[in-house]
Design a protein around this motif. Sequence first.
Motif, PDB file in Angstrom:
ATOM      1  N   CYS A  16       0.821  -1.213   0.000  1.00 51.93           N
ATOM      2  CA  CYS A  16       0.000   0.000   0.000  1.00 51.93           C
ATOM      3  C   CYS A  16       0.855   1.264   0.000  1.00 51.93           C
ATOM      4  O   CYS A  16       0.318   2.370  -0.065  1.00 51.93           O
ATOM      5  N   ALA A  17       2.172   1.103   0.130  1.00 58.13           N
ATOM      6  CA  ALA A  17       3.112   2.232   0.067  1.00 58.13           C
ATOM      7  C   ALA A  17       2.819   3.293   1.111  1.00 58.13           C
ATOM      8  O   ALA A  17       2.869   4.486   0.844  1.00 58.13           O
ATOM      9  N   GLY A  18       2.486   2.856   2.323  1.00 57.43           N
ATOM     10  CA  GLY A  18       2.324   3.799   3.420  1.00 57.43           C
ATOM     11  C   GLY A  18       0.973   4.473   3.491  1.00 57.43           C
ATOM     12  O   GLY A  18       0.733   5.294   4.369  1.00 57.43           O
ATOM     13  N   ALA A  19       0.057   4.122   2.581  1.00 58.65           N
ATOM     14  CA  ALA A  19      -1.255   4.757   2.587  1.00 58.65           C
ATOM     15  C   ALA A  19      -2.205   4.126   3.594  1.00 58.65           C
ATOM     16  O   ALA A  19      -3.286   4.647   3.831  1.00 58.65           O
ATOM     17  N   ALA A  20      -1.818   2.985   4.185  1.00 60.65           N
ATOM     18  CA  ALA A  20      -2.680   2.268   5.121  1.00 60.65           C
ATOM     19  C   ALA A  20      -2.166   2.445   6.541  1.00 60.65           C
ATOM     20  O   ALA A  20      -1.045   2.923   6.764  1.00 60.65           O
ATOM     21  N   VAL A  60       7.862  -7.473   2.293  1.00 59.84           N
ATOM     22  CA  VAL A  60       8.137  -7.114   0.901  1.00 59.84           C
ATOM     23  C   VAL A  60       6.813  -6.923   0.176  1.00 59.84           C
ATOM     24  O   VAL A  60       5.789  -7.500   0.542  1.00 59.84           O
ATOM     25  N   ALA A  61       6.818  -6.118  -0.881  1.00 61.13           N
ATOM     26  CA  ALA A  61       5.582  -5.765  -1.571  1.00 61.13           C
ATOM     27  C   ALA A  61       4.906  -6.965  -2.226  1.00 61.13           C
ATOM     28  O   ALA A  61       3.681  -6.999  -2.352  1.00 61.13           O
ATOM     29  N   ASP A  62       5.688  -7.951  -2.639  1.00 64.83           N
ATOM     30  CA  ASP A  62       5.135  -9.151  -3.275  1.00 64.83           C
ATOM     31  C   ASP A  62       5.639 -10.376  -2.509  1.00 64.83           C
ATOM     32  O   ASP A  62       6.612 -11.011  -2.925  1.00 64.83           O
ATOM     33  N   PRO A  63       5.002 -10.718  -1.399  1.00 63.25           N
ATOM     34  CA  PRO A  63       5.487 -11.855  -0.599  1.00 63.25           C
ATOM     35  C   PRO A  63       5.511 -13.165  -1.374  1.00 63.25           C
ATOM     36  O   PRO A  63       6.415 -13.985  -1.182  1.00 63.25           O
ATOM     37  N   GLY A  64       4.524 -13.374  -2.270  1.00 66.44           N
ATOM     38  CA  GLY A  64       4.495 -14.613  -3.033  1.00 66.44           C
ATOM     39  C   GLY A  64       5.719 -14.781  -3.907  1.00 66.44           C
ATOM     40  O   GLY A  64       6.336 -15.855  -3.951  1.00 66.44           O
ATOM     41  N   ARG A  65       6.089 -13.710  -4.604  1.00 62.17           N
ATOM     42  CA  ARG A  65       7.273 -13.790  -5.467  1.00 62.17           C
ATOM     43  C   ARG A  65       8.536 -13.978  -4.629  1.00 62.17           C
ATOM     44  O   ARG A  65       9.394 -14.796  -4.976  1.00 62.17           O
ATOM     45  N   TYR A  66       8.637 -13.225  -3.516  1.00 65.54           N
ATOM     46  CA  TYR A  66       9.834 -13.352  -2.687  1.00 65.54           C
ATOM     47  C   TYR A  66       9.973 -14.769  -2.146  1.00 65.54           C
ATOM     48  O   TYR A  66      11.049 -15.371  -2.221  1.00 65.54           O
ATOM     49  N   LEU A  67       8.890 -15.319  -1.612  1.00 61.22           N
ATOM     50  CA  LEU A  67       8.966 -16.657  -1.039  1.00 61.22           C
ATOM     51  C   LEU A  67       9.213 -17.710  -2.111  1.00 61.22           C
ATOM     52  O   LEU A  67       9.884 -18.720  -1.862  1.00 61.22           O
ATOM     53  N   GLY A  68       8.697 -17.462  -3.313  1.00 57.81           N
ATOM     54  CA  GLY A  68       8.965 -18.387  -4.400  1.00 57.81           C
ATOM     55  C   GLY A  68      10.433 -18.428  -4.783  1.00 57.81           C
ATOM     56  O   GLY A  68      10.969 -19.468  -5.170  1.00 57.81           O
ATOM     57  N   GLU A  69      11.099 -17.276  -4.672  1.00 59.59           N
ATOM     58  CA  GLU A  69      12.507 -17.191  -5.053  1.00 59.59           C
ATOM     59  C   GLU A  69      13.452 -17.483  -3.893  1.00 59.59           C
ATOM     60  O   GLU A  69      14.547 -18.018  -4.094  1.00 59.59           O
ATOM     61  N   ALA A  70      13.062 -17.098  -2.661  1.00 57.32           N
ATOM     62  CA  ALA A  70      13.986 -17.182  -1.528  1.00 57.32           C
ATOM     63  C   ALA A  70      13.451 -17.995  -0.360  1.00 57.32           C
ATOM     64  O   ALA A  70      14.059 -18.012   0.708  1.00 57.32           O
ATOM     65  N   GLY A  71      12.313 -18.669  -0.562  1.00 59.59           N
ATOM     66  CA  GLY A  71      11.725 -19.434   0.529  1.00 59.59           C
ATOM     67  C   GLY A  71      12.642 -20.500   1.088  1.00 59.59           C
ATOM     68  O   GLY A  71      12.638 -20.776   2.293  1.00 59.59           O
ATOM     69  N   ALA A  72      13.457 -21.115   0.221  1.00 64.46           N
ATOM     70  CA  ALA A  72      14.370 -22.157   0.697  1.00 64.46           C
ATOM     71  C   ALA A  72      15.357 -21.603   1.716  1.00 64.46           C
ATOM     72  O   ALA A  72      15.671 -22.259   2.715  1.00 64.46           O
TER      73      ALA A  72
END
Length: 339
Positions: A16-20, A60-72
């Motif tokens: 949300c870039a700080g808007a929430a 991170v803004a996209d937790p799914g992408r981060y965990l897909g790449e760095a979850g291990a």
Amino acid sequence: MRLAALEAFAPCCPRCAGAAPPLALEPGWQGSAGRVDHGVLACAACGTAYPVVGGVPVLVADPGRYLGEAGAYLLARDDLPEAVEDAIGRHMPPGGWFDAARHYASTYGRDHWGAHDPADPGWPAPGSARRLLEAALPALPDGPGLVLELGCAAGGVTHALADIARAPVLGLDLSAPLARIAQRALQQGLARYPLRLQGTEFALRQVAVPPPATLAETWIADAMAPPLPAGCARLVVALNLLDCVADPRGLLAAIARLLRPGGVALVGTPFDWSPNATPAEAWPGARAQREPTPALAELLDAAGLRPLAPARELDWTLRLHARAAMTYRASILCAERGG
């Protein structure tokens, strides 16, 4: 992650870039003594859930992408006996995720915490990143605001900033293995990292470190999209990060957004451009344009950060293994955000 850190740093949703409103810790979290070991931080506006794993929040803004790449890296065991880890290291493929994680943990874990190890080999001298900070940091700006470190790696400079600033300090980094080393050292007083000897041979180091002078935390977060509101910081430190991001000018703009008017940025870089980290077209002074790389002062000035003194050129040395080290010449500069 300490409960006190939620109050001190009030993380906001990077999506949300700080808007929430600040993120809220959901019921059912696990921990003790004021520390959250496992849990979920949730955004009331967009509903995104951010996990806290082993005391380290992933913001991170996209937790799914981060965990897909760095979850291990995040989910891997980091409490194995030395003999077991050594056996795994001998069988895992070279250049794979396990091998890469141990190399980074050795290089940065040792530089950040080896000065506290009575059995450290001593060559090259550990603590190079902390020496850059202490040599280049002027008097801290007065007034309100957080103290932040972007690209904090294994947490040694975050620890040093807590000692210097005597104020809560937050370090952000995208590396799960390094963030785990940092958080254990800062919260539990134990720096645990593999020290590379040669080839696939490592020695496990478990080093007692003094507690920071005040609250110090490490979170997994992107320096380009920090989970913090604009104007929240009086000091932002980013040592040797500028040439490790996809958008160097975007990083400087993010630093300027974090600073309050009159806040200070301490930026250092060896200008070690690599297309693996930064697309060649994003390099300041791109090769295709046949232009020299702008001086650090020019880059900061273009981001609205006024240099306070000429840049300093200082050595930054990292140990690779028992018989090899690499030394960079880093350009370091302090700059102030105007009103």
